[in-house]
Motif scaffolding. Structure first.
Motif, PDB file in Angstrom:
ATOM      1  N   GLU A 161       1.349  -4.711   3.532  1.00 46.18           N
ATOM      2  CA  GLU A 161       1.321  -5.749   2.517  1.00 46.18           C
ATOM      3  C   GLU A 161      -0.049  -5.778   1.843  1.00 46.18           C
ATOM      4  OE1 GLU A 161       2.437  -9.513   4.004  1.00 46.18           O
ATOM      5  OE2 GLU A 161       4.484  -8.911   4.536  1.00 46.18           O
ATOM      6  N   ALA A 162      -0.040  -5.848   0.521  1.00 49.24           N
ATOM      7  CA  ALA A 162      -1.294  -5.797  -0.227  1.00 49.24           C
ATOM      8  C   ALA A 162      -1.133  -6.583  -1.512  1.00 49.24           C
ATOM      9  CB  ALA A 162      -1.682  -4.348  -0.517  1.00 49.24           C
ATOM     10  N   LYS A 163      -2.227  -6.700  -2.228  1.00 49.07           N
ATOM     11  CA  LYS A 163      -2.213  -7.431  -3.490  1.00 49.07           C
ATOM     12  C   LYS A 163      -3.305  -6.877  -4.389  1.00 49.07           C
ATOM     13  CE  LYS A 163      -1.406 -11.847  -3.585  1.00 49.07           C
ATOM     14  NZ  LYS A 163      -1.535 -13.324  -3.448  1.00 49.07           N
ATOM     15  N   TRP A 164      -2.941  -6.635  -5.665  1.00 46.11           N
ATOM     16  CA  TRP A 164      -3.922  -6.242  -6.664  1.00 46.11           C
ATOM     17  C   TRP A 164      -4.628  -7.514  -7.156  1.00 46.11           C
ATOM     18  CZ3 TRP A 164      -5.379  -1.447  -7.139  1.00 46.11           C
ATOM     19  CH2 TRP A 164      -4.485  -0.416  -6.863  1.00 46.11           C
ATOM     20  N   ILE A 165      -5.916  -7.615  -6.854  1.00 45.76           N
ATOM     21  CA  ILE A 165      -6.675  -8.806  -7.218  1.00 45.76           C
ATOM     22  C   ILE A 165      -7.758  -8.426  -8.217  1.00 45.76           C
ATOM     23  CG2 ILE A 165      -6.265  -9.850  -4.964  1.00 45.76           C
ATOM     24  CD1 ILE A 165      -9.126  -9.098  -4.202  1.00 45.76           C
ATOM     25  N   GLU A 169       0.853  -1.178   0.000  1.00 45.69           N
ATOM     26  CA  GLU A 169       0.000   0.000   0.000  1.00 45.69           C
ATOM     27  C   GLU A 169       0.897   1.239   0.000  1.00 45.69           C
ATOM     28  OE1 GLU A 169      -2.281   3.296   1.287  1.00 45.69           O
ATOM     29  OE2 GLU A 169      -0.711   2.393   2.509  1.00 45.69           O
ATOM     30  N   PRO A 170       0.657   2.205  -0.918  1.00 47.20           N
ATOM     31  CA  PRO A 170       1.630   3.288  -1.139  1.00 47.20           C
ATOM     32  C   PRO A 170       1.796   4.258   0.013  1.00 47.20           C
ATOM     33  CG  PRO A 170      -0.377   3.669  -2.406  1.00 47.20           C
ATOM     34  CD  PRO A 170      -0.499   2.307  -1.829  1.00 47.20           C
ATOM     35  N   VAL A 171       0.839   4.369   0.929  1.00 45.46           N
ATOM     36  CA  VAL A 171       0.923   5.376   1.988  1.00 45.46           C
ATOM     37  C   VAL A 171       1.538   4.795   3.256  1.00 45.46           C
ATOM     38  CG1 VAL A 171      -0.393   6.947   3.464  1.00 45.46           C
ATOM     39  CG2 VAL A 171      -1.011   6.683   1.056  1.00 45.46           C
TER      40      VAL A 171
END
Length: 678
Positions: free
Chosen positions: A438-442, A432-434
């Motif tokens: 941890e994240a994922k483009w789904i 996440e840019p801010v």
């Protein structure tokens, strides 16, 4: 003069009402009939010479007043005809001379005028007004969105946006009023038929039954005058109907209607030549008179040659004037202008700003500007949004004064899932840019599945908006320009003029006020309460103009507001300095061009940083977000010392904690170097 203008129309309406009940002399009736015809002609010509319908926004009200005036004249004329058999020279002339003294001819002419007005013009104008009102109301949301998009992208400023919004609302009100005004015209035509029939029957009855006149004399005296009255009323009514039709069918143009019609009809010589030769060809039909068609065709052909000689050069010259030279100072200045804030999108994510594709990024940016203004107290400049073919696919970039300061991804057809258990979901891992989570483009169709798995799902526009908000908040000090400070100061002066007059320019210049506000923003302090800030600055500026001292004075005035964001469950967790360390720092203060700094021994400085880092990590592991407190004399310098390593750590002075919630210590930074290695 202004007073007379304000009272003219109300007095006129009162006089019209009086005309309905008070008899008028014939000479005065002649004057009013002449005014009625002249006024209707003036309204028609005004409708022809306006550039756009809103230039004659008073037209619906004018129709109502003129209709009421004409009906009052009908009542007055009917009263004179039935009582005296004479209603002035105008009506007498229309009843005898215009129709040749023939009742049958008068009735036919009157009927033709009614058919032209009622069946052709009034019905058409009413339908156009109704459709125009409906389409205008339906188009309002789209027009307002277009205005907001232009404002957000920086194409227009706030003042121009307000002007356009007022124009959209005025246009909707105008066409709505025109829809109702067309009903006045239609009702006026129906009333003319009824009044004329009543006058015919009533006049014939008065002449034959009451005054015992012969049938022919009654017709000559009363019926012809009734027809004359009807014709006198129908002429201005027809002019108003035509004016109504012109207004509702008038599209916005740069010139008056006559110029637009002639320019557009004569802009192409091919149709004119075809029409001219067609008129000449009609002369070949046996029995048709040849002279009229030869004259008509010759005029059109002659006009077509003038189009080639005059109109086309004029148009090309106008077009050349409309296009400024690419080397003109205006064009060059526009090209070199640096936008304070810019958002660039790669070609495949332009759908985020396309309303037809469901994109609402521009609306979210607009909402972001309002939120930032309410949070930190500055007006964010318009965000110029544009596409950039040089960016990699799926990428957006945020620029500050033309320099890229942040970049991120927003793949089409996806949403961002944030959480710790995303391994079972297909997609591209990212952060996440801010906050760096941890994240994922789904894929977007897996949104519900991700939410059921405990993940936080965010759409692409929200990711970009949040990232943009972080950039704006981080660089708020740079975005606050001198003109912005003047604007904010003018806003304060409207409600607290004394505060502003005492501060600037008497105590501090606008530039010095800007530096103080920038320093506050740089430390994450909202400047919404400008009244308190300006009051504190005016008092401290009487003693010193040192920037750090002015900033500390403003911070003390905002103490409760500064502490409030860090209070959790009624308590604020603080890290403090050992008194010996504070004394050492106070002795090591050194003034510089950019404010005071602490010239600590390198080993001691490293020890301080290590201890602050350890205390901060320990507090965050316990779920707390601590602040560092110290004496006001060293607060600014300590902030500069810690900022490179702990940008997000708030540094407060003891005075700012006065009146705060319960203070709980999470540790003390000691000068003991051995504490670092322990």
């Amino acid at each position: 003069m202004k007073r007379a203008t304000q009272l003219g129309v109300p007095v006129g309406i009162v006089f019209i009402v009086v005309m309905l009940v008070v008899p008028l002399p014939a000479i005065l009736l002649d004057l009013f009939i002449a005014l009625n015809i002249t006024g209707a002609l003036l309204i028609l010509l005004t409708a022809m010479f306006i550039h756009r319908p809103l230039d004659f926004a008073a037209f619906p009200a004018v129709i109502l007043v003129m209709t009421l005036f004409r009906l009052a004249l009908n009542v007055s004329a009917t009263r004179l005809v039935l009582l005296h058999g004479y209603a002035g020279k105008v009506i007498d002339t229309f009843g005898h001379f215009v129709v040749g003294g023939s009742l049958l001819v008068g009735l036919i002419v009157f009927a033709i005028l009614l058919v032209i007005q009622f069946v052709v013009i009034t019905n058409g104008a009413g339908r156009v007004a109704e459709v125009g009102a409906r389409f205008t109301l339906d188009a309002m949301p789209g027009k307002q969105m277009a205005i907001d998009a232009d404002l957000n992208s920086g194409l227009i400023d706030e003042e121009e946006a307000r002007r356009r919004r007022r124009e959209v609302h005025a246009e909707a009100d105008f066409y709505g009023a025109m829809d109702g005004a067309s009903k006045f015209v239609k009702g006026d035509a129906i009333a003319a038929i009824v009044i004329t029939l009543v006058n015919l029957v009533g006049g014939f009855g008065v002449g034959v039954a009451q005054k015992h006149m012969p049938f022919g004399d009654a017709v000559s005296t009363y019926s012809l005058l009734s027809i004359g009255d009807g014709l006198v009323s129908q002429i201005p009514a027809l002019l108003l109907s035509v004016a109504t039709g012109l207004i509702v069918t008038r599209s916005t143009g740069e010139e008056d209607m006559g110029s637009d019609i002639l320019r557009q009809m004569t802009s192409n010589r091919v149709p004119m030549r075809v029409a001219g030769f067609a008129a000449l060809a009609l002369c070949l039909i046996p029995g048709l008179p040849k002279i009229p068609f030869i004259i008509a065709g010759g005029i059109v052909l002659l006009a077509s040659t003038r189009v080639a000689d005059e109109v086309e050069p004029e148009l090309s010259e106008a077009a050349a004037l409309a296009l400024p030279s690419p080397d003109s100072p205006e064009i060059l200045a526009a090209e070199i202008r640096v936008d304070p804030l810019g958002l660039e999108l790669s070609a495949d994510i332009i759908d985020l700003v396309d309303p037809s594709a469901g994109g609402d990024l521009l609306d979210r940016v607009k909402a972001l500007r309002r939120k930032v203004a309410s949070d930190i107290g500055i007006v964010v400049p318009p965000v110029r949004t544009r596409d950039n073919l040089d960016l990699p696919l799926r990428t957006y970039a945020i620029k500050l004064f033309g320099i890229e300061v942040a970049r991120g991804e927003a793949p089409p057809g996806t949403v961002l899932a944030i959480g710790d258990f995303l391994g079972s979901l297909p997609g591209q891992p990212t952060r996440e840019p801010v906050f760096g989570l941890e994240a994922k483009w789904i894929p977007a169709e897996l949104r519900n599945q991700a939410e059921m798995g405990g993940a936080t799902v965010v759409d692409r526009a929200s990711v970009i908006t949040t990232h943009l908000a972080e950039v704006v908040t981080t660089h708020a000090a740079r975005l606050l320009g001198r003109e912005d400070v003047r604007m904010l100061t003018d806003v304060v002066k409207r409600t607290h003029p004394v505060v502003v007059d005492e501060l600037t320019p008497a105590a501090l210049s606008l530039g010095e006020v800007q530096r103080v506000l920038q320093s506050l923003l740089d430390e994450g302090v909202s400047v919404r309460d400008l009244v308190r800030i300006y009051e504190a600055l005016s008092l401290r500026a009487a003693v010193t103009k040192d920037l750090d001292s002015l900033v500390d004075a403003a911070r003390q005035a905002l103490g409760p507001a500064i502490v409030a964001p860090y209070v959790a469950d009624g308590a604020i967790h603080v890290m403090s300095l050992d008194p010996q360390l504070e004394q050492r720092m106070l002795e090591d203060l050194r003034p510089t061009e950019h404010g005071t700094v602490i010239a600590l021994d390198p080993e001691l400085g490293q020890s301080v940083l290590h201890q602050v880092s350890g205390l901060l990590t320990s507090a965050e592991n316990s779920g707390h977000h601590p602040v560092l407190v110290c004496s006001p004399q060293i607060r600014s310098a300590l902030r500069r010392l810690l900022r490179p390593s702990f940008h997000q750590l708030p540094v407060l002075s003891y005075q700012e904690l006065v009146g705060a919630a319960t203070v709980r210590s999470v540790g003390v930074v000691s000068p003991d170097r051995m504490a670092v290695t322990a």
